[in-house]
Design an enzyme around this catalytic site. Sequence first.
Site, PDB file in Angstrom:
ATOM      1  N   LYS A   1     -26.729  27.914  27.858  1.00 43.53           N
ATOM      2  CA  LYS A   1     -26.956  28.024  29.403  1.00 43.53           C
ATOM      3  C   LYS A   1     -27.941  29.008  29.473  1.00 43.53           C
ATOM      4  CE  LYS A   1     -25.691  28.682  33.970  1.00 43.53           C
ATOM      5  NZ  LYS A   1     -24.467  28.828  34.987  1.00 43.53           N
TER       6      LYS A   1
ATOM      7  N   ALA B   1     -25.160  25.748  40.228  1.00 45.63           N
ATOM      8  CA  ALA B   1     -24.832  26.781  41.498  1.00 45.63           C
ATOM      9  C   ALA B   1     -25.034  26.552  42.917  1.00 45.63           C
ATOM     10  CB  ALA B   1     -26.102  27.936  41.230  1.00 45.63           C
TER      11      ALA B   1
ATOM     12  N   ASN C   1     -18.541  27.001  39.338  1.00 45.17           N
ATOM     13  CA  ASN C   1     -17.466  27.821  38.882  1.00 45.17           C
ATOM     14  C   ASN C   1     -16.817  28.351  40.432  1.00 45.17           C
ATOM     15  OD1 ASN C   1     -17.190  30.491  36.442  1.00 45.17           O
ATOM     16  ND2 ASN C   1     -15.869  29.692  37.928  1.00 45.17           N
TER      17      ASN C   1
END
Lengths: 277, 79
Positions: free
Chosen positions: A117, A205, A227
């Site tokens: 990534k 994101a 996340n």
Amino acid sequence: MSEAAPTDTRPTASTRDASDDALTIGGETYSSRLLIGSSAYPNPQIMLDAIDASGAELVTVAIRRVNVESPAPESHLDLIRKGGYRVLPNTAGCYTAREAVLVAQLAREALDTDLIKLEVIGDDETLMPDVEQLLKAAKELIDDGFTVLAYANDDPITCRKLADMGCAAVMPLGSPIGSGMGIVNPYNLRIIREVVTDTPLIVDAGIGTASDATIAMELGYDGILLNTAIAEAQHPVAMAKAMRLAVESGRLAYQAGRVPERIYAKASSSMEGRVGQ
Amino acid sequence: MSTTESDAETVQITVNGDDRSVPHRYPLTDLLHDLNVDPESVSGVAVAINESVVRRQDWSDVTLAEGDTVEVITAQQGG
């Protein structure tokens, strides 16, 4: 009598079963379209429970110097691998192509994976990608045989360039990393989906809650990487399940094909046979 | 001016950003032991010297020289 079918890139309705609807990245297929990070959970067990509840198969990790002073009793890496998940190393914290390429090469050696990534950021307030360095690093890593999943701005030109040079996935941000602001520019994401047709697109994101993930999937995105939205939720495991359902829901809605929007009403019930007619 | 052999044989290197003195031609595997990394059993660790990755199978062939910059990394939690 027969008419040419309208151009439609959506999978056919027969792909309603999620098990038939795999995500392919770099030649590998994944049944889950949700990729999640391993950072900032209250403790390692909650991390494992959240990953399990999310259904994710790819879990991101960061590459950092070994901590000589206080080696971890059991590393997050060990826990993730024991869980049977595939590790996706990132280049978080890199500001230049040179740093990112070295970190990717170290990750490949340490973890025995070509997946990376790619993050090359411009500053630590916005964590926005430095496009010049990002494109340079992506090119070098692709030439070096990496399977590059590139974190990008929500900029159609950059995303198209990354796809054209051979990134395995292009991952525009919904909003800044960790901001929880959701999809702040759905119009750009729509354009990116229109110009990048052959490369998986993942919103990476900014996802704050389940509906953000659904919106991205309804725009035709192939997956979601998040996340903070799970790890820092009040109940991470419950949020992980919510995200799994949100991604599946958005995918199904995209495949099903939404009705056109209209500003005036259109009666659902037939006007025929109304009482008092 | 004479120097003892041990002084003459000490070199300065940088390990994960910190300066460190080690004997000339110090084996990389000895350095890894110093860092609590067992080169025989550890997994998930990689090494770069002067920005070039040293493949694991080559660790035992490498010794360190004056000015070397060593990075020893592993995977940690990340997003």
